[in-house]
Design a protein around this motif. Structure first.
Motif, PDB file in Angstrom:
ATOM      1  N   ALA A 126      70.387  46.081  36.783  1.00  0.00           N
ATOM      2  CA  ALA A 126      70.173  47.495  37.343  1.00  0.00           C
ATOM      3  C   ALA A 126      71.382  47.461  38.792  1.00  0.00           C
ATOM      4  O   ALA A 126      71.093  48.243  39.595  1.00  0.00           O
ATOM      5  CB  ALA A 126      69.228  47.447  38.015  1.00  0.00           C
ATOM      6  N   VAL A 127      72.757  46.233  38.747  1.00  0.00           N
ATOM      7  CA  VAL A 127      72.788  46.113  39.698  1.00  0.00           C
ATOM      8  C   VAL A 127      73.660  47.109  41.096  1.00  0.00           C
ATOM      9  O   VAL A 127      74.243  47.855  39.995  1.00  0.00           O
ATOM     10  CB  VAL A 127      74.075  45.034  40.922  1.00  0.00           C
ATOM     11  CG1 VAL A 127      74.826  44.715  41.425  1.00  0.00           C
ATOM     12  CG2 VAL A 127      72.685  43.221  40.230  1.00  0.00           C
ATOM     13  N   LYS A 128      73.650  47.843  41.741  1.00  0.00           N
ATOM     14  CA  LYS A 128      73.972  48.790  41.818  1.00  0.00           C
ATOM     15  C   LYS A 128      75.925  48.752  42.941  1.00  0.00           C
ATOM     16  O   LYS A 128      76.582  49.270  43.024  1.00  0.00           O
ATOM     17  CB  LYS A 128      73.340  50.755  43.011  1.00  0.00           C
ATOM     18  CG  LYS A 128      72.336  51.180  42.060  1.00  0.00           C
ATOM     19  CD  LYS A 128      73.080  51.696  40.683  1.00  0.00           C
ATOM     20  CE  LYS A 128      71.513  52.130  40.303  1.00  0.00           C
ATOM     21  NZ  LYS A 128      71.652  52.634  38.930  1.00  0.00           N
ATOM     22  N   ARG A 129      74.968  47.410  43.253  1.00  0.00           N
ATOM     23  CA  ARG A 129      76.552  47.127  44.309  1.00  0.00           C
ATOM     24  C   ARG A 129      76.398  45.582  45.356  1.00  0.00           C
ATOM     25  O   ARG A 129      75.084  45.170  44.646  1.00  0.00           O
ATOM     26  CB  ARG A 129      77.301  48.515  45.176  1.00  0.00           C
ATOM     27  CG  ARG A 129      75.819  48.039  46.523  1.00  0.00           C
ATOM     28  CD  ARG A 129      76.297  48.710  47.527  1.00  0.00           C
ATOM     29  NE  ARG A 129      75.590  49.000  48.258  1.00  0.00           N
ATOM     30  CZ  ARG A 129      75.377  49.560  49.754  1.00  0.00           C
ATOM     31  NH1 ARG A 129      75.605  48.427  50.315  1.00  0.00           N
ATOM     32  NH2 ARG A 129      73.866  49.772  50.403  1.00  0.00           N
ATOM     33  N   THR A 130      77.679  45.156  45.222  1.00  0.00           N
ATOM     34  CA  THR A 130      77.292  43.351  45.855  1.00  0.00           C
ATOM     35  C   THR A 130      77.374  43.975  47.142  1.00  0.00           C
ATOM     36  O   THR A 130      78.500  44.346  47.625  1.00  0.00           O
ATOM     37  CB  THR A 130      78.201  43.123  44.635  1.00  0.00           C
ATOM     38  OG1 THR A 130      78.133  43.131  43.250  1.00  0.00           O
ATOM     39  CG2 THR A 130      78.032  41.175  45.617  1.00  0.00           C
ATOM     40  N   LYS A 190      69.401  52.810  50.025  1.00  0.00           N
ATOM     41  CA  LYS A 190      69.513  53.746  49.861  1.00  0.00           C
ATOM     42  C   LYS A 190      68.209  52.957  49.205  1.00  0.00           C
ATOM     43  O   LYS A 190      68.222  51.954  47.891  1.00  0.00           O
ATOM     44  CB  LYS A 190      69.966  54.260  48.970  1.00  0.00           C
ATOM     45  CG  LYS A 190      71.195  55.435  49.480  1.00  0.00           C
ATOM     46  CD  LYS A 190      71.998  56.220  48.304  1.00  0.00           C
ATOM     47  CE  LYS A 190      72.990  57.119  49.412  1.00  0.00           C
ATOM     48  NZ  LYS A 190      74.161  56.362  49.386  1.00  0.00           N
ATOM     49  N   GLU A 223      68.033  51.778  45.306  1.00  0.00           N
ATOM     50  CA  GLU A 223      68.993  50.901  44.858  1.00  0.00           C
ATOM     51  C   GLU A 223      69.023  49.224  44.765  1.00  0.00           C
ATOM     52  O   GLU A 223      68.377  48.686  45.908  1.00  0.00           O
ATOM     53  CB  GLU A 223      70.151  50.889  46.477  1.00  0.00           C
ATOM     54  CG  GLU A 223      71.177  50.331  46.204  1.00  0.00           C
ATOM     55  CD  GLU A 223      72.463  50.831  46.816  1.00  0.00           C
ATOM     56  OE1 GLU A 223      73.874  50.670  46.673  1.00  0.00           O
ATOM     57  OE2 GLU A 223      71.673  51.262  48.469  1.00  0.00           O
ATOM     58  N   THR A 224      69.693  48.922  43.465  1.00  0.00           N
ATOM     59  CA  THR A 224      69.449  47.340  43.630  1.00  0.00           C
ATOM     60  C   THR A 224      70.676  47.071  43.304  1.00  0.00           C
ATOM     61  O   THR A 224      71.981  47.428  43.323  1.00  0.00           O
ATOM     62  CB  THR A 224      69.298  47.330  42.019  1.00  0.00           C
ATOM     63  OG1 THR A 224      67.967  47.463  41.381  1.00  0.00           O
ATOM     64  CG2 THR A 224      68.649  45.767  41.339  1.00  0.00           C
ATOM     65  N   ILE A 225      70.796  45.884  45.131  1.00  0.00           N
ATOM     66  CA  ILE A 225      71.713  44.591  45.828  1.00  0.00           C
ATOM     67  C   ILE A 225      72.193  43.709  44.859  1.00  0.00           C
ATOM     68  O   ILE A 225      70.687  42.519  44.963  1.00  0.00           O
ATOM     69  CB  ILE A 225      71.422  45.376  47.273  1.00  0.00           C
ATOM     70  CG1 ILE A 225      71.610  46.335  47.628  1.00  0.00           C
ATOM     71  CG2 ILE A 225      72.577  44.698  47.457  1.00  0.00           C
ATOM     72  CD1 ILE A 225      72.552  47.686  47.408  1.00  0.00           C
ATOM     73  N   ASN A 250      65.719  44.247  44.457  1.00  0.00           N
ATOM     74  CA  ASN A 250      65.594  46.350  44.481  1.00  0.00           C
ATOM     75  C   ASN A 250      64.753  46.622  45.636  1.00  0.00           C
ATOM     76  O   ASN A 250      63.030  46.518  46.070  1.00  0.00           O
ATOM     77  CB  ASN A 250      64.839  46.729  43.224  1.00  0.00           C
ATOM     78  CG  ASN A 250      64.266  48.543  43.245  1.00  0.00           C
ATOM     79  OD1 ASN A 250      63.834  48.898  43.359  1.00  0.00           O
ATOM     80  ND2 ASN A 250      65.389  48.866  42.291  1.00  0.00           N
ATOM     81  N   LYS A 281      66.352  58.194  49.161  1.00  0.00           N
ATOM     82  CA  LYS A 281      66.966  59.278  48.727  1.00  0.00           C
ATOM     83  C   LYS A 281      67.968  60.403  49.201  1.00  0.00           C
ATOM     84  O   LYS A 281      67.424  61.309  49.437  1.00  0.00           O
ATOM     85  CB  LYS A 281      66.890  59.126  47.179  1.00  0.00           C
ATOM     86  CG  LYS A 281      66.610  57.751  46.498  1.00  0.00           C
ATOM     87  CD  LYS A 281      65.867  57.776  45.393  1.00  0.00           C
ATOM     88  CE  LYS A 281      65.560  57.124  44.384  1.00  0.00           C
ATOM     89  NZ  LYS A 281      64.970  56.705  43.662  1.00  0.00           N
TER      90      LYS A 281
END
Length: 163
Positions: A49-53, A72, A75-77, A133, A163
């Protein structure tokens, strides 16, 4: 009889302290499934589910770079922690109150071991990571709670916007 009780209590305390040992050992992520528990600052995330690193650098000048991260809600980082120093550092997410309480506990038990999904313990010259998350809006904190590091200002902020 008193000596026996003293020895038993001492042995129990030593065993208890050993089970909390921190040392220079890194925690084996994935060795034992971590419990995913909802916290004020979110919940452990899943890699898929990672959106970005976001790379967080840690140094012996007791600073994180960056020390402010905006995400946001939802968001999962993936946080990748890079320890460029010569000593162990850690990254612990939480509220200021939680971090203050944990820091006080770390002063009493400096070798305390803990392995939660919102913590990464990174040896000198090593990398670590967590996936988180951020499902709640707000401002949250992160810090290195090793004795002396938190007090020296090794802290940062996470700002979670709607969001």
């Amino acid at each position: 009889m008193q000596i026996t009780k003293t020895l038993i209590v001492s042995a129990m305390l030593a065993a208890s302290a050993a089970s909390f040992a921190h040392g220079e050992k890194e925690h084996a992520k994935g060795a034992v499934p971590m419990k995913m528990e909802q916290k004020e600052w979110g919940i452990g995330g899943h890699s898929n589910a990672v959106k970005r690193t976001v790379e967080i650098r840690m140094t012996d000048n007791m600073r994180f770079t960056p020390d402010l991260v905006e995400v946001k809600q939802g968001e999962t980082i993936r946080f990748v922690h890079v320890n460029g120093g010569k000593v162990m550092h850690e990254f612990v997410l939480g509220t200021k109150k939680e971090l203050d309480e944990h820091a006080a506990l770390m002063k009493k038990f400096p070798n305390m071991e803990h392995d939660e999904p919102y913590m990464a313990h990174v040896g000198a010259g090593k990398k670590g990571e967590i996936v988180w998350n951020f499902n709640k809006v707000g401002e949250f904190d992160f810090a290195c709670l090793l004795p002396g590091h938190y007090e020296a200002g090794m802290v940062g902020k996470i700002k979670v916007v709607a969001k």
